[in-house]
Scaffold this motif. Structure first.
Motif, PDB file in Angstrom:
ATOM      1  N   ILE A  86      -7.846   6.359   2.852  1.00 27.14           N
ATOM      2  CA  ILE A  86      -8.156   5.253   1.947  1.00 27.14           C
ATOM      3  C   ILE A  86      -7.069   4.181   1.980  1.00 27.14           C
ATOM      4  N   GLY A  87      -5.796   4.610   1.970  1.00 30.72           N
ATOM      5  CA  GLY A  87      -4.706   3.626   2.045  1.00 30.72           C
ATOM      6  C   GLY A  87      -4.820   2.802   3.325  1.00 30.72           C
ATOM      7  N   GLY A  88      -5.129   3.473   4.454  1.00 31.81           N
ATOM      8  CA  GLY A  88      -5.283   2.761   5.735  1.00 31.81           C
ATOM      9  C   GLY A  88      -6.422   1.750   5.654  1.00 31.81           C
ATOM     10  N   CYS A 140       0.861  -1.178   0.000  1.00 34.03           N
ATOM     11  CA  CYS A 140       0.000   0.000   0.000  1.00 34.03           C
ATOM     12  C   CYS A 140       0.899   1.229   0.000  1.00 34.03           C
ATOM     13  N   ILE A 141       0.812   2.012  -1.055  1.00 36.84           N
ATOM     14  CA  ILE A 141       1.624   3.231  -1.158  1.00 36.84           C
ATOM     15  C   ILE A 141       0.686   4.379  -0.836  1.00 36.84           C
ATOM     16  N   GLY A 142       0.906   4.969   0.351  1.00 36.84           N
ATOM     17  CA  GLY A 142      -0.049   5.938   0.898  1.00 36.84           C
ATOM     18  C   GLY A 142      -0.924   5.205   1.899  1.00 36.84           C
ATOM     19  N   GLY A 143      -0.897   5.692   3.163  1.00 35.62           N
ATOM     20  CA  GLY A 143      -1.654   5.005   4.218  1.00 35.62           C
ATOM     21  C   GLY A 143      -2.558   5.964   4.957  1.00 35.62           C
ATOM     22  N   SER A 185      -6.154   4.228  -6.375  1.00 31.51           N
ATOM     23  CA  SER A 185      -7.406   4.547  -5.681  1.00 31.51           C
ATOM     24  C   SER A 185      -8.052   5.831  -6.187  1.00 31.51           C
ATOM     25  N   THR A 186      -7.452   6.472  -7.195  1.00 29.52           N
ATOM     26  CA  THR A 186      -7.959   7.781  -7.616  1.00 29.52           C
ATOM     27  C   THR A 186      -9.487   7.826  -7.722  1.00 29.52           C
ATOM     28  N   SER A 187     -10.057   8.965  -7.339  1.00 31.28           N
ATOM     29  CA  SER A 187     -11.517   9.115  -7.393  1.00 31.28           C
ATOM     30  C   SER A 187     -11.992   9.561  -8.764  1.00 31.28           C
ATOM     31  N   ALA A 233      -8.485   1.221  -9.340  1.00 35.39           N
ATOM     32  CA  ALA A 233      -9.268   0.373  -8.434  1.00 35.39           C
ATOM     33  C   ALA A 233      -9.855   1.339  -7.412  1.00 35.39           C
ATOM     34  N   HIS A 234     -11.001   1.919  -7.760  1.00 35.45           N
ATOM     35  CA  HIS A 234     -11.576   2.989  -6.939  1.00 35.45           C
ATOM     36  C   HIS A 234     -12.502   2.411  -5.874  1.00 35.45           C
ATOM     37  N   PRO A 235     -12.090   2.551  -4.585  1.00 30.67           N
ATOM     38  CA  PRO A 235     -12.887   1.984  -3.501  1.00 30.67           C
ATOM     39  C   PRO A 235     -13.780   3.047  -2.868  1.00 30.67           C
ATOM     40  N   TYR A 236     -14.522   2.655  -1.873  1.00 35.25           N
ATOM     41  CA  TYR A 236     -15.389   3.583  -1.128  1.00 35.25           C
ATOM     42  C   TYR A 236     -15.034   3.514   0.349  1.00 35.25           C
ATOM     43  N   ASN A 237     -15.146   4.621   0.992  1.00 37.70           N
ATOM     44  CA  ASN A 237     -14.743   4.766   2.385  1.00 37.70           C
ATOM     45  C   ASN A 237     -15.870   4.348   3.335  1.00 37.70           C
ATOM     46  N   PRO A 238     -15.684   3.474   4.311  1.00 44.11           N
ATOM     47  CA  PRO A 238     -14.456   2.786   4.705  1.00 44.11           C
ATOM     48  C   PRO A 238     -14.196   1.538   3.851  1.00 44.11           C
ATOM     49  N   PRO A 275      -2.202  11.448  -2.383  1.00 46.67           N
ATOM     50  CA  PRO A 275      -3.139  12.541  -2.660  1.00 46.67           C
ATOM     51  C   PRO A 275      -3.463  12.709  -4.151  1.00 46.67           C
ATOM     52  N   GLU A 276      -4.659  13.254  -4.377  1.00 50.72           N
ATOM     53  CA  GLU A 276      -5.232  13.321  -5.727  1.00 50.72           C
ATOM     54  C   GLU A 276      -4.566  14.408  -6.580  1.00 50.72           C
ATOM     55  N   ARG A 277      -3.291  14.169  -6.955  1.00 48.12           N
ATOM     56  CA  ARG A 277      -2.600  15.118  -7.840  1.00 48.12           C
ATOM     57  C   ARG A 277      -1.932  14.301  -8.930  1.00 48.12           C
ATOM     58  N   ASP A 286       0.455  14.885 -11.056  1.00 49.15           N
ATOM     59  CA  ASP A 286       1.920  14.867 -11.116  1.00 49.15           C
ATOM     60  C   ASP A 286       2.485  13.911 -10.068  1.00 49.15           C
ATOM     61  N   LEU A 287       1.929  13.973  -8.857  1.00 50.08           N
ATOM     62  CA  LEU A 287       2.413  13.110  -7.774  1.00 50.08           C
ATOM     63  C   LEU A 287       2.119  11.645  -8.099  1.00 50.08           C
ATOM     64  N   LYS A 288       0.906  11.383  -8.521  1.00 45.75           N
ATOM     65  CA  LYS A 288       0.539   9.985  -8.805  1.00 45.75           C
ATOM     66  C   LYS A 288       1.416   9.414  -9.910  1.00 45.75           C
ATOM     67  N   ARG A 289       1.686  10.221 -10.952  1.00 44.28           N
ATOM     68  CA  ARG A 289       2.525   9.728 -12.052  1.00 44.28           C
ATOM     69  C   ARG A 289       3.925   9.389 -11.559  1.00 44.28           C
ATOM     70  N   VAL A 317       3.809  -1.261   3.725  1.00 47.78           N
ATOM     71  CA  VAL A 317       3.319   0.108   3.545  1.00 47.78           C
ATOM     72  C   VAL A 317       4.484   1.056   3.318  1.00 47.78           C
ATOM     73  N   PHE A 318       4.281   2.001   2.376  1.00 45.00           N
ATOM     74  CA  PHE A 318       5.196   3.136   2.285  1.00 45.00           C
ATOM     75  C   PHE A 318       4.366   4.407   2.383  1.00 45.00           C
ATOM     76  N   ASP A 319       4.659   5.227   3.390  1.00 48.99           N
ATOM     77  CA  ASP A 319       4.003   6.528   3.545  1.00 48.99           C
ATOM     78  C   ASP A 319       4.963   7.403   4.350  1.00 48.99           C
ATOM     79  N   PRO A 320       5.443   8.514   3.775  1.00 49.69           N
ATOM     80  CA  PRO A 320       6.444   9.327   4.474  1.00 49.69           C
ATOM     81  C   PRO A 320       5.874  10.143   5.633  1.00 49.69           C
ATOM     82  N   HIS A 321       4.570  10.108   5.844  1.00 52.72           N
ATOM     83  CA  HIS A 321       3.979  10.900   6.931  1.00 52.72           C
ATOM     84  C   HIS A 321       4.565  10.451   8.277  1.00 52.72           C
ATOM     85  N   PRO A 322       4.991  11.413   9.125  1.00 53.43           N
ATOM     86  CA  PRO A 322       5.615  11.001  10.399  1.00 53.43           C
ATOM     87  C   PRO A 322       4.667  10.196  11.299  1.00 53.43           C
TER      88      PRO A 322
HETATM   89  N1  LIG Z   1     -11.129  10.095   1.078  1.00 59.31           N
HETATM   90  C1  LIG Z   1     -12.053   9.498   0.313  1.00 59.31           C
HETATM   91  O1  LIG Z   1     -13.242   9.515   0.612  1.00 59.31           O
HETATM   92  C2  LIG Z   1     -11.635   8.756  -0.910  1.00 59.31           C
HETATM   93  C3  LIG Z   1     -10.405   8.974  -1.519  1.00 59.31           C
HETATM   94  N2  LIG Z   1     -10.058   8.237  -2.632  1.00 59.31           N
HETATM   95  C4  LIG Z   1      -8.774   8.461  -3.285  1.00 59.31           C
HETATM   96  O2  LIG Z   1      -7.750   7.899  -2.484  1.00 59.31           O
HETATM   97  C5  LIG Z   1      -6.535   8.622  -2.654  1.00 59.31           C
HETATM   98  C6  LIG Z   1      -6.017   9.040  -1.294  1.00 59.31           C
HETATM   99  O3  LIG Z   1      -6.963   9.851  -0.679  1.00 59.31           O
HETATM  100  P1  LIG Z   1      -7.097   9.935   0.913  1.00 59.31           P
HETATM  101  O4  LIG Z   1      -6.706   8.653   1.520  1.00 59.31           O
HETATM  102  O5  LIG Z   1      -8.425  10.496   1.169  1.00 59.31           O
HETATM  103  O6  LIG Z   1      -6.015  11.026   1.245  1.00 59.31           O
HETATM  104  P2  LIG Z   1      -5.174  11.214   2.610  1.00 59.31           P
HETATM  105  O7  LIG Z   1      -4.654  12.575   2.575  1.00 59.31           O
HETATM  106  O8  LIG Z   1      -5.978  10.786   3.782  1.00 59.31           O
HETATM  107  O9  LIG Z   1      -3.985  10.178   2.450  1.00 59.31           O
HETATM  108  C7  LIG Z   1      -2.943  10.327   1.525  1.00 59.31           C
HETATM  109  C8  LIG Z   1      -1.719   9.681   2.126  1.00 59.31           C
HETATM  110  O10 LIG Z   1      -0.703   9.677   1.153  1.00 59.31           O
HETATM  111  C9  LIG Z   1       0.520   9.952   1.829  1.00 59.31           C
HETATM  112  N3  LIG Z   1       1.497  10.456   0.889  1.00 59.31           N
HETATM  113  C10 LIG Z   1       1.731  11.714   0.490  1.00 59.31           C
HETATM  114  N4  LIG Z   1       2.764  11.732  -0.371  1.00 59.31           N
HETATM  115  C11 LIG Z   1       3.178  10.457  -0.516  1.00 59.31           C
HETATM  116  C12 LIG Z   1       4.219   9.831  -1.271  1.00 59.31           C
HETATM  117  N5  LIG Z   1       5.031  10.531  -2.027  1.00 59.31           N
HETATM  118  N6  LIG Z   1       4.353   8.493  -1.173  1.00 59.31           N
HETATM  119  C13 LIG Z   1       3.545   7.766  -0.384  1.00 59.31           C
HETATM  120  N7  LIG Z   1       2.567   8.303   0.348  1.00 59.31           N
HETATM  121  C14 LIG Z   1       2.372   9.628   0.274  1.00 59.31           C
HETATM  122  C15 LIG Z   1       0.140  10.972   2.884  1.00 59.31           C
HETATM  123  O11 LIG Z   1       1.111  11.025   3.914  1.00 59.31           O
HETATM  124  C16 LIG Z   1      -1.196  10.433   3.358  1.00 59.31           C
HETATM  125  O12 LIG Z   1      -1.056   9.547   4.433  1.00 59.31           O
HETATM  126  C17 LIG Z   1      -6.867   9.774  -3.570  1.00 59.31           C
HETATM  127  O13 LIG Z   1      -6.510   9.443  -4.887  1.00 59.31           O
HETATM  128  C18 LIG Z   1      -8.377   9.897  -3.459  1.00 59.31           C
HETATM  129  O14 LIG Z   1      -8.979  10.439  -4.599  1.00 59.31           O
HETATM  130  C19 LIG Z   1     -10.867   7.241  -3.125  1.00 59.31           C
HETATM  131  C20 LIG Z   1     -12.062   6.977  -2.538  1.00 59.31           C
HETATM  132  C21 LIG Z   1     -12.577   7.754  -1.442  1.00 59.31           C
END
Ligand SMILES: NC(=O)C1=CN([C@@H]2O[C@H](COP(=O)(O)OP(=O)(O)OC[C@H]3O[C@@H](n4cnc5c(N)ncnc54)[C@H](O)[C@@H]3O)[C@@H](O)[C@H]2O)C=CC1
Ligand SMILES: C[N+](C)(C)CC(=O)CC(=O)[O-]
Length: 530
Positions: free
Chosen positions: A29-31, A23-26, A129-131, A151-156, A103-105, A107-110, A46-51
Motif C-alpha cells: 500500500i505504501g508503494g 510515505c512511512i512504510g513502502g 492507511s489502516t484497514s 485515509a484508507h485506500p484500495y489496492n492498487p 503493518p496493521e498493529r 502498538d507499531l502504528k502508535r 520514503v522511510f521503510d527499514p526493509h532492506p
Molecule cells: N494490502 C492491502 O490490501 C491493504 C492494506 N491496507 C493497510 O495498509 C497498511 C500496510 O499494509 P501493506 O502495505 O499491505 O503491508 P506490507 O507488509 O506490504 O507493507 C508494510 C511495510 O511497512 C514497512 N515497515 C515495517 N515496520 C516499519 C517501521 N517501523 N517504519 C516504517 N516502515 C515499516 C515494512 O518493511 C513494509 O514494507 C496496513 O495498515 C493495512 O491495513 C489498506 C488497504 C489495503
C-alpha cells in the motif's frame, strides 16, 4: 467520532496543495501511495527499514507508470522526485501530507505516529492507511491529534481512486474536508465517513463477503476458483459501475427499489447466511485455501498478476469514461475530470511564448493497441491523429469550454498513410502543422514518429470545418481563433520535403487488369492484395 467541538483542538490552516509527501512504510500500500503521489508531480520522501524497500517501491512504480501510460493521454505532470531516508524525522520534514502504511498493529502504528507527530510541520496532514483500526485509538497521546485521520485506500492505490477519510474524536472537522480537497488533484475520491467504526465501510462489506466465502470453502461447497468465477462472471462486473443499490433498483423492474425490498427482503431471514458466525481459520483450512490458490495461479507471479489486474482495471476505467453517452460514469467520470484538470494545468503552465509554437502530442503504445500482426492496429493511428488534432485545437483555444459554449471544429476529411510499424511500448509523437486555413476551414498535417530512432510511422492529413453546434452547419471562426492559427503558421518551420510530398497525396490506384481473353472468361479475377 465525538460530535462535541470542545474535544477537538483547532487545526492550523492546511496547505493549499500537496507539493511534498512523506510515505512511512513502502510495501504493497505504501508503494502504491508513492506511485500515486509521484505521478501527480508530487515529491515523495520514503522511510521503510526493509532492506529491499527501494526495489519493491521501484517495481510498484514501474507497474504504475505502465498503467498510466495506457490509462490516459492527458499531459501528466513531470514525475515528482523520490528520496529514501534513514529516519522518520528526516522523511517527514517539510511534508504537506504524511501517509503511514506500516503493518496493521496498533502498538507499531502508535509508535510510528508519535514519531511522525513530533517531527511533522504543525500544518501537515497525517493519514493512516489502516484497514480497520479506529482513528481515535491512533491519535491518543499525540501533540497534534487534530491533524490525524484515517485515509484508507484500495489496492492498487495508483489506479483505484477511493480513499475513506475517517476522523477520530480529536480530528478537527476542517481537516477531513481539507483531505478530500487535497486528494482530488491526484484523481482520487476522498469520501468522508460520518462516524468512526471498526473497518469503516468498504472493509465491513468485504469482510462480510470474505466470511461467507471462507464458510463455503470450509463446508466443501466450492473451491477458490469456483468462488472467484461466481464473482467475476456476474456481480463483480456490475459493481464496478453501479454499486449495490443502483443495481438492485434496476432488479426491482419498473416498480423499482420498493418492490425489490418487498420481494427479496424476507429472504434475509431465511437460513441463507452465516454472516455473524466466524469461521475457525485453523491450519487445515489455511492449507486448503493456500493449496487451491497456488493451483489457481500456477505459473503466474505476483508481478504478472498485478500487470493483468492493472490492464483490466485500465480497460474498465476507460470504458466507464465513455459511459453515459460520453459524459463518463462513476470512476470513469472521475477519470475524465482528472484529465480535464491535467489539461488545464498544462495549459496554465505552457509559457505564453509557446502559444504560437508547433504542437506535438506523445503517447506510449499500449498492449490493447496491438493486433494479430504484432504491431499497432489501424484504428489506433486514427485515434492518435485525432488526439493530435485535439491537441492543436486546445492550443488555439478550442477547448472543452469553447465547445460547451456552442462551437467546434469537425473533421470532414482524413488521409492516413502508413509508413512504418509501431510496436508495444514504443513512444510515438505526432508533430502537427497547419497547411492552410481560412474563416471556416483548417487544414492540418500530422507526422507520427517513433521516439528513439525518429522513424516516421505514419502521416495524417485532415480538413476540419468550424461548426456552429446548434445548427450543425459550418460557421466562420471568431477572429481570436483565426489570429491564434495565424500565429501557429508563423511559428512553424518551413515545409520539409516529406510534408511537401505527402500532403495532398491521393491514393494511386493499381493498374487496371488487362481485359480478359476468351479462354480466361471463367477464371477468377486476380488480386493485388498481399
Ligand atoms: N494490502 C492491502 O490490501 C491493504 C492494506 N491496507 C493497510 O495498509 C497498511 C500496510 O499494509 P501493506 O502495505 O499491505 O503491508 P506490507 O507488509 O506490504 O507493507 C508494510 C511495510 O511497512 C514497512 N515497515 C515495517 N515496520 C516499519 C517501521 N517501523 N517504519 C516504517 N516502515 C515499516 C515494512 O518493511 C513494509 O514494507 C496496513 O495498515 C493495512 O491495513 C489498506 C488497504 C489495503
Ligand atoms: C484485506 N484488506 C482488509 C487489507 C483490504 C483493504 O483494506 C482494502 C482493499 O484494497 O481491498
Amino acid at each position: 467520532m465525538d460530535s462535541s467541538a470542545s474535544s477537538k483542538a483547532a487545526a492550523a490552516p492546511s496547505p493549499a496543495r500537496i507539493a511534498r509527501a512523506a510515505c512511512i512504510g513502502g510495501g504493497v500500500i505504501g508503494g502504491g501511495w508513492v506511485a500515486r503521489f509521484l505521478l501527480a508531480g508530487i515529491d515523495v520522501a520514503v522511510f521503510d527499514p526493509h532492506p529491499d524497500a527501494r526495489r519493491i517501491v521501484a517495481e510498484v512504480l514501474a507497474n504504475a507508470e505502465a498503467a498510466y501510460g495506457a490509462l490516459t493521454d492527458a499531459p501528466l505532470p513531470k514525475r515528482g522526485a523520490l528520496t529514501f531516508h534513514e529516519t522518520i524525522a528526516e522523511a517527514v520534514a517539510g511534508a504537506d501530507w504524511i501517509q503511514e502504511s506500516v503493518p496493521e498493529r496498533i502498538d507499531l502504528k502508535r509508535r510510528i505516529l508519535a514519531e511522525i507527530d513530533a517531527a511533522a510541520r504543525p500544518d501537515a496532514l497525517i493519514g493512516s492507511s489502516t484497514s480497520g483500526l479506529l482513528p481515535s485509538d491512533l491519535q491518543a497521546g499525540l501533540s497534534h491529534p487534530e491533524r490525524v485521520f484515517v485515509a484508507h485506500p484500495y489496492n492498487p492505490v495508483y489506479l483505484l481512486p477511493l480513499v475513506e477519510i475517517v476522523g477520530g474524536r480529536m480530528t478537527a472537522p476542517q481537516v477531513v474536508g481539507d483531505a478530500v480537497r487535497l486528494l482530488a488533484p491526484m484523481g482520487m475520491k476522498g469520501v468522508p465517513i460520518a462516524r468512526e467504526i471498526d473497518a469503516f465501510v468498504g472493509d465491513r462489506l468485504l469482510e462480510a463477503l470474505w466470511r461467507e466465502a471462507l464458510w463455503l470453502i470450509k463446508d466443501g461447497i466450492c473451491d477458490v476458483e469456483t468462488l472467484d468465477d461466481v464473482i467475476r462472471y456476474s456481480f463483480g462486473l456490475r459493481w464496478a459501475q453501479m454499486g449495490l443499490f443502483q443495481t438492485y433498483r434496476i432488479a426491482g423492474g419498473e416498480a423499482g427499489m420498493r418492490h425489490f425490498l418487498g420481494q427479496f427482503g424476507p429472504a434475509l431471514k431465511w437460513p441463507w447466511t452465516k454472516l455473524t458466525d466466524v469461521v475457525d481459520l485453523d491450519d487445515a483450512l489455511i492449507d486448503e485455501i493456500a493449496a487451491q490458490s497456488d493451483a489457481q495461479n500456477e505459473g503466474l507471479s505476483i508481478r504478472r498478476l498485478e500487470q493483468i489486474r492493472d490492464r483490466n482495471l485500465v480497460g474498465i476505467l476507460q470504458a466507464l469514461k465513455a459511459g453515459d453517452d460520453g459524459r463518463g460514469w462513476g470512476a470513469g467520470k472521475l477519470l475524465a475530470d482528472f484529465e480535464k484538470r491535467l489539461e488545464s494545468r498544462a495549459a496554465a503552465e505552457r509559457p505564453a511564448a509557446d502559444a504560437g509554437a508547433p504542437r506535438s502530442h506523445s503517447v506510449r503504445v499500449a498492449p490493447s493497441w496491438i493486433d494479430y500482426n504484432g504491431h499497432m492496429t489501424e484504428h489506433r493511428y486514427l485515434q492518435i491523429l485525432g488526439d493530435a488534432t485535439d491537441h492543436v485545437l486546445r492550443g488555439i483555444g478550442v477547448d472543452l469550454a469553447y465547445v460547451e459554449a456552442g462551437a467546434s471544429y469537425y473533421t470532414v476529411e482524413s488521409h492516413l498513410c502508413h509508413l512504418g510499424e509501431a510496436k508495444l511500448g514504443d513512444t510515438i509523437t505526432a508533430e502537427s502543422r497547419v497547411l492552410s486555413f481560412d474563416g471556416k476551414r483548417l487544414h492540418l498535417f500530422h507526422r507520427v514518429a517513433r521516439a528513439g530512432d525518429g522513424a516516421v510511422v505514419a502521416t495524417g492529413e485532415h480538413m476540419l470545418l468550424h461548426v456552429d453546434r446548434a445548427s450543425g452547419r459550418a460557421a466562420p471562426a471568431p477572429e481570436t481563433i483565426l489570429k491564434r492559427i495565424a500565429a501557429l503558421v508563423v511559428a512553424q518551420p518551413a515545409d520539409d520535403l516529406q510534408t511537401r510530398t505527402a500532403a495532398g497525396r491521393a491514393i494511386r490506384p493499381a493498374a487496371p487488369p488487362p481485359p480478359p481473353t476468351a479462354d480466361q472468361d471463367t477464371a477468377p479475377p486476380s488480386s493485388t492484395r498481399g
